[in-house]
Design a protein around this motif. Sequence first.
Motif, short mmCIF file in Angstrom:
data_model
loop_
_atom_site.label_atom_id
_atom_site.label_comp_id
_atom_site.label_asym_id
_atom_site.label_seq_id
_atom_site.Cartn_x
_atom_site.Cartn_y
_atom_site.Cartn_z
N ALA A 499 0.83 -1.21 0.00
CA ALA A 499 0.00 0.00 0.00
C ALA A 499 0.86 1.26 0.00
O ALA A 499 0.58 2.22 -0.73
N GLY A 500 1.91 1.27 0.81
CA GLY A 500 2.79 2.43 0.84
C GLY A 500 3.45 2.71 -0.50
O GLY A 500 3.60 3.87 -0.90
N ALA A 501 3.80 1.63 -1.21
CA ALA A 501 4.43 1.80 -2.52
C ALA A 501 3.41 2.27 -3.56
O ALA A 501 3.71 3.15 -4.38
N VAL A 502 2.22 1.69 -3.55
CA VAL A 502 1.18 2.08 -4.51
C VAL A 502 0.85 3.56 -4.35
O VAL A 502 0.85 4.33 -5.34
N PHE A 503 0.56 3.98 -3.13
CA PHE A 503 0.19 5.37 -2.91
C PHE A 503 1.40 6.30 -3.02
O PHE A 503 1.27 7.46 -3.42
N GLY A 504 2.60 5.81 -2.70
CA GLY A 504 3.80 6.61 -2.87
C GLY A 504 4.04 6.96 -4.33
O GLY A 504 4.38 8.10 -4.67
N ARG A 505 3.88 5.97 -5.21
CA ARG A 505 4.03 6.24 -6.65
C ARG A 505 3.02 7.29 -7.11
O ARG A 505 3.36 8.22 -7.87
N LYS A 506 1.78 7.15 -6.68
CA LYS A 506 0.75 8.11 -7.07
C LYS A 506 1.10 9.51 -6.57
O LYS A 506 0.97 10.51 -7.30
N ALA A 507 1.54 9.60 -5.31
CA ALA A 507 1.86 10.91 -4.74
C ALA A 507 3.00 11.58 -5.49
O ALA A 507 2.96 12.78 -5.77
N GLY A 508 4.04 10.81 -5.82
CA GLY A 508 5.15 11.38 -6.57
C GLY A 508 4.73 11.90 -7.93
O GLY A 508 5.18 12.97 -8.38
N ALA A 509 3.87 11.16 -8.61
CA ALA A 509 3.38 11.58 -9.92
C ALA A 509 2.56 12.86 -9.81
O ALA A 509 2.66 13.76 -10.67
N GLU A 510 1.74 12.96 -8.77
CA GLU A 510 0.95 14.17 -8.56
C GLU A 510 1.83 15.37 -8.24
O GLU A 510 1.57 16.49 -8.69
N ALA A 511 2.88 15.13 -7.47
CA ALA A 511 3.81 16.22 -7.17
C ALA A 511 4.45 16.76 -8.44
O ALA A 511 4.59 17.98 -8.63
N ALA A 512 4.82 15.86 -9.34
CA ALA A 512 5.41 16.30 -10.62
C ALA A 512 4.40 17.06 -11.46
O ALA A 512 4.75 18.05 -12.13
N ARG A 513 3.16 16.65 -11.43
CA ARG A 513 2.12 17.35 -12.19
C ARG A 513 1.98 18.79 -11.69
O ARG A 513 1.88 19.73 -12.49
N LEU A 514 1.98 18.97 -10.35
CA LEU A 514 1.87 20.31 -9.80
C LEU A 514 3.09 21.17 -10.14
O LEU A 514 2.97 22.37 -10.40
N ALA A 515 4.27 20.54 -10.12
CA ALA A 515 5.48 21.29 -10.46
C ALA A 515 5.43 21.79 -11.91
O ALA A 515 5.83 22.92 -12.21
N LYS A 516 4.91 20.95 -12.80
CA LYS A 516 4.78 21.36 -14.20
C LYS A 516 3.79 22.50 -14.35
O LYS A 516 4.02 23.46 -15.11
N LEU A 517 2.67 22.43 -13.65
CA LEU A 517 1.67 23.50 -13.70
C LEU A 517 2.26 24.81 -13.18
O LEU A 517 2.01 25.89 -13.73
N ARG A 518 3.04 24.71 -12.09
CA ARG A 518 3.68 25.92 -11.54
C ARG A 518 4.63 26.53 -12.56
O ARG A 518 4.65 27.75 -12.76
N ASP A 519 5.42 25.68 -13.20
CA ASP A 519 6.39 26.19 -14.17
C ASP A 519 5.68 26.82 -15.37
O ASP A 519 6.14 27.84 -15.91
N GLN A 520 4.57 26.23 -15.79
CA GLN A 520 3.83 26.78 -16.93
C GLN A 520 3.22 28.14 -16.60
O GLN A 520 3.09 29.01 -17.48
N ALA A 521 2.87 28.31 -15.31
CA ALA A 521 2.25 29.57 -14.90
C ALA A 521 3.27 30.67 -14.63
O ALA A 521 2.91 31.85 -14.54
N ALA A 522 4.54 30.26 -14.48
CA ALA A 522 5.58 31.24 -14.13
C ALA A 522 5.90 32.17 -15.31
O ALA A 522 5.77 31.82 -16.46
#
Length: 522
Positions: A499-522
């Motif tokens: 469970a920790g690995a499944v949700f950890g992968r998802k969390a990391g992917a979401e973090a990258a998505r937010l970073a990309k959105l931030r960079d696009q808005a900059a």
Amino acid sequence: MSPSAFDCIVVGSGHAGSCAAVSAIESGCRRVLIVEKSPEEWVGGNGYFTAGAHRTVHGGLQDLLPIVTNVTPEVAATIDMDPYTAEDFTNDIMRLADGRSDPAMVKAVVNGSRETIGWLAEKVGIPFIFSFNRQAYLVNGRQKFWGGMVLSVVDGGKGVIAAHRRALEQAGVEVWFDSSAVELVAEDGRVTGLVIDRAGERETLSASAVILACGGFESSAELRGKYMSQDWTQAKVRGTPYNTGDAFNLTRPLNALLTGDFSPSGCHSTCWDANAAADCGDRVLSNQYTKSGYPLGIMVNALGKRFVDEGEDFRNYTYAKFGRAILHQPGGYAFQVWDSEVTGWLRKEEYGDGIVEKISAPSVKELAEALSAKGLWNEAVFLRTVEAYNVAVRASQAENPSRTWDPAVKDGLSTMSSQPHLNIDPPKTNWALPLNKPPFLAVKVACGITFTFGGLAIDPVTTSVLNEKGERIPGVFATGEVVGGLFYGNYPGGSGLTAGAVFGRKAGAEAARLAKLRDQAA
């Protein structure tokens, strides 16, 4: 990017947090930081103290052979391994939780399990092996796996964390030890950073995502007493001493929703060496303090009475609740007892010389005398318990002569017969053999608490932490033992790391998505 700015900050250096950090880099984050409040010698959280077991959906032997490292073609030809389906995995979690687990959480773990195991092997470099010594018995020349869970890791939890550390270094993830998370920085309800205490100095860090992977509250006797019951203040901490409920304090100002099992049954526990330290695990022996051989014998409390059905189910479906049962016995301890017919089947990792204090005797009476010096309060009751057990076993065997003892299946060798006056309560449903072949062996066990079941509510698709209205809190995610809603009352072994690995992968992917959105808005 300034020295205090990151794409993603992960709180916690354990299995789940490490998965999140690797996933974040893989998904596109450029700068990822793990903050860990422990010193470096305590790296790895509770993951370090596990046996490395991972439960996963699989199609049988041929499906898993490509990812394990300890099977030659000759050995493979001797293995009996049934497929473990999504339905099997789902039913095991729901069955042990009495149907209380959040179906969406269960679905996310089950459906993501096999792909994530492959990712752990390939991307993280986890050295998976078949758990021959823990989940299989050699019966008539065949390795017979039981209980649905077949995968472990070379060197157990130590091997898991060692692989993560290599992967994190290769990915360029920064890891700061002696760095406590103090406060989430939020603007207009969105998390934008983290305040930490690093070696006594406060620092404010910015990030488009913060992932909480800092464990439950099992290491805090105060919180165990508050959320579970005062009995739980006496449990022995099986793993890290640093899991003290930090995520609750961090998310309280954001009105984060708590969910899951906060009852006296709301944790993963196990039968633990009674001589182990009270407040933390041992970094050398780690999981070897587990004492999982009770299905092969009986357990009695300080009064000399049995108190659980040792053969109710396979060990990996009962150890969590049986650990809890020991806690509630007089004195908070019990004795596991066997005769020489089965002692050779006990795992040497747990019961070997120098690992556990062995109490042995050439007769049951002399064993009772030896146990009285270790905390048995009533020798006479113990002797009557053993005798009644033996009588019940023989009566059942006489009525079912075709049944044979087989620890790899539920063999039906029990204490139940058609003679009610000979039956005992609780019964032993499987693997019941009389205790009559000297020498006799006993060990003293207590309750070891591993992790708590109550925690933060998350969206199982994104792992976003939810607020009390059930809404996602932007910018903050959670994975690992800090998450609630998945397990209630009991636990199928190997599910936590998965469970920790499944949700950890998802969390990391979401973090990258937010970073990309931030960079696009900059």
